[in-house]
Design a protein around this motif. Structure first.
Motif, mmCIF file in Angstrom:
data_model
loop_
_atom_site.group_PDB
_atom_site.id
_atom_site.type_symbol
_atom_site.label_atom_id
_atom_site.label_comp_id
_atom_site.label_asym_id
_atom_site.label_seq_id
_atom_site.Cartn_x
_atom_site.Cartn_y
_atom_site.Cartn_z
ATOM 1 N N MET A 39 -6.406 -9.875 8.342
ATOM 2 C CA MET A 39 -6.684 -8.950 9.195
ATOM 3 C C MET A 39 -6.260 -9.318 10.632
ATOM 4 O O MET A 39 -6.853 -10.377 11.109
ATOM 5 C CB MET A 39 -8.162 -7.946 9.182
ATOM 6 N N GLY A 40 -5.155 -8.723 11.239
ATOM 7 C CA GLY A 40 -4.839 -8.890 12.527
ATOM 8 C C GLY A 40 -3.974 -10.079 12.808
ATOM 9 O O GLY A 40 -3.827 -10.663 13.735
ATOM 10 N N LYS A 41 -3.399 -10.438 11.560
ATOM 11 C CA LYS A 41 -2.548 -11.905 11.666
ATOM 12 C C LYS A 41 -1.185 -11.414 10.796
ATOM 13 O O LYS A 41 -1.273 -10.507 10.121
ATOM 14 C CB LYS A 41 -3.356 -13.042 10.657
ATOM 15 N N PRO A 42 -0.178 -12.441 11.440
ATOM 16 C CA PRO A 42 1.060 -12.394 10.320
ATOM 17 C C PRO A 42 0.704 -12.968 9.245
ATOM 18 O O PRO A 42 0.104 -13.806 9.097
ATOM 19 C CB PRO A 42 2.122 -12.944 11.328
ATOM 20 N N MET A 43 1.500 -12.403 8.167
ATOM 21 C CA MET A 43 1.343 -12.921 6.682
ATOM 22 C C MET A 43 2.809 -13.288 6.404
ATOM 23 O O MET A 43 3.582 -12.650 6.441
ATOM 24 C CB MET A 43 0.861 -11.952 5.733
ATOM 25 N N PRO A 58 -1.821 -2.563 6.074
ATOM 26 C CA PRO A 58 -2.321 -2.273 7.465
ATOM 27 C C PRO A 58 -2.719 -3.306 8.366
ATOM 28 O O PRO A 58 -3.682 -3.996 7.788
ATOM 29 C CB PRO A 58 -3.052 -1.023 7.300
ATOM 30 N N GLY A 59 -2.550 -3.306 9.477
ATOM 31 C CA GLY A 59 -3.692 -4.054 10.337
ATOM 32 C C GLY A 59 -2.862 -5.482 10.463
ATOM 33 O O GLY A 59 -3.424 -6.446 10.616
ATOM 34 N N ARG A 60 -1.734 -5.774 9.741
ATOM 35 C CA ARG A 60 -1.069 -6.944 9.587
ATOM 36 C C ARG A 60 0.327 -7.147 10.014
ATOM 37 O O ARG A 60 0.898 -5.721 9.706
ATOM 38 C CB ARG A 60 -1.484 -7.810 8.491
ATOM 39 N N VAL A 86 8.023 -19.435 9.627
ATOM 40 C CA VAL A 86 7.077 -19.951 10.433
ATOM 41 C C VAL A 86 7.430 -19.472 11.890
ATOM 42 O O VAL A 86 6.435 -19.121 12.895
ATOM 43 C CB VAL A 86 6.903 -21.557 10.251
ATOM 44 N N ALA A 87 8.551 -19.531 12.481
ATOM 45 C CA ALA A 87 8.801 -19.322 13.827
ATOM 46 C C ALA A 87 8.413 -17.848 14.187
ATOM 47 O O ALA A 87 8.042 -17.525 15.098
ATOM 48 C CB ALA A 87 10.160 -19.690 14.011
ATOM 49 N N LYS A 88 8.982 -16.950 13.139
ATOM 50 C CA LYS A 88 8.466 -15.385 13.250
ATOM 51 C C LYS A 88 7.155 -15.330 13.195
ATOM 52 O O LYS A 88 6.504 -14.621 13.928
ATOM 53 C CB LYS A 88 9.308 -14.676 12.167
ATOM 54 N N GLY A 89 6.413 -16.027 12.395
ATOM 55 C CA GLY A 89 4.894 -15.970 12.449
ATOM 56 C C GLY A 89 4.379 -16.138 13.593
ATOM 57 O O GLY A 89 3.336 -15.361 14.087
ATOM 58 N N GLU A 90 4.840 -17.401 14.246
ATOM 59 C CA GLU A 90 3.957 -17.983 15.532
ATOM 60 C C GLU A 90 4.367 -16.939 16.640
ATOM 61 O O GLU A 90 3.555 -16.732 17.434
ATOM 62 C CB GLU A 90 4.735 -19.307 15.760
ATOM 63 N N MET A 96 0.479 -10.315 18.667
ATOM 64 C CA MET A 96 -0.977 -9.903 18.379
ATOM 65 C C MET A 96 -2.222 -10.363 18.719
ATOM 66 O O MET A 96 -3.169 -9.987 18.310
ATOM 67 C CB MET A 96 -0.903 -10.108 16.635
ATOM 68 N N GLY A 97 -1.962 -11.605 19.455
ATOM 69 C CA GLY A 97 -3.448 -12.514 19.747
ATOM 70 C C GLY A 97 -4.199 -12.891 18.523
ATOM 71 O O GLY A 97 -5.269 -13.062 18.650
ATOM 72 N N ALA A 98 -3.321 -13.413 17.406
ATOM 73 C CA ALA A 98 -3.687 -14.036 16.105
ATOM 74 C C ALA A 98 -3.987 -15.398 16.522
ATOM 75 O O ALA A 98 -3.417 -15.876 17.139
ATOM 76 C CB ALA A 98 -2.873 -13.649 15.117
#
Length: 170
Positions: A39-43, A58-60, A86-90, A96-98
């Motif tokens: 939750m609240g993170k990129p996956m 939802p929420g990701r 990985v670059a998109k995730g970062e 998102m402040g993840a």
């Protein structure tokens, strides 16, 4: 500063993680843990894993890693290489402040991720079903176990299982 990668996986005693692009068990407690961890993170997930879920969760933020240049899905980010994912995730984690980017499957994506992840959140399921997708044994020269919690079979969980957390050795 790079955002750490975490890996979230449920694995049968024989290494199986899926068959015909489906989960092999019903474990409500594990699904709750998956939600809490992501939750609240990129996956980051593969196309087949995304298609088995069928929609962005939802929420990701969902990053689908695929070799299929024509793949498109609404509400998700598409990447065509591990480094791009990985670059998109970062970038998304920053927005998102993840505190991490979660890698959530399937087998091929896990293989790409293992050399890079800091933490593995593994659910070991006490069954050995026939599968067509497998997770490799955790390399204990590279990862050390830092937590273990066992759960019995219950009305919400069709098999006993154990949550095992691994941290990369320094």
């Amino acid at each position: 500063m790079t955002i750490p990668l975490i890996l979230v996986v449920a694995v049968a005693k024989n290494g199986a993680i899926g068959r015909d692009n489906q989960l092999l068990w019903r474990l409500r407690t594990d699904l709750k843990r998956f939600r809490e961890l992501t939750m609240g993170k990129p996956m980051i997930m593969g196309r087949k894993t995304y298609q088995s879920i069928g929609k962005p969760l939802p929420g990701r933020e969902t990053i689908v890693l695929t070799r299929d240049g024509g793949f498109a899905a609404s509400g998700v980010h598409i990447a065509h290489s591990w480094d791009e994912a990985v670059a998109k995730g970062e970038g998304l984690a920053g927005e998102m402040g993840a505190d991490a980017v979660a890698v959530v499957g399937g087998a091929e994506i896990y293989r790409m991720a293992l050399p890079h992840v800091e933490t593995i959140y593994l659910t070991e399921v006490a069954t050995a079903p026939e599968g067509d997708a497998f997770f490799p044994p955790v390399d204990r020269t590279r990862f050390r176990e830092v937590a273990r919690i066992s759960h019995p079979k219950s009305p919400d969980d069709e098999h006993p299982f154990t949550f095992i957390d691994f941290q990369r050795r320094r």
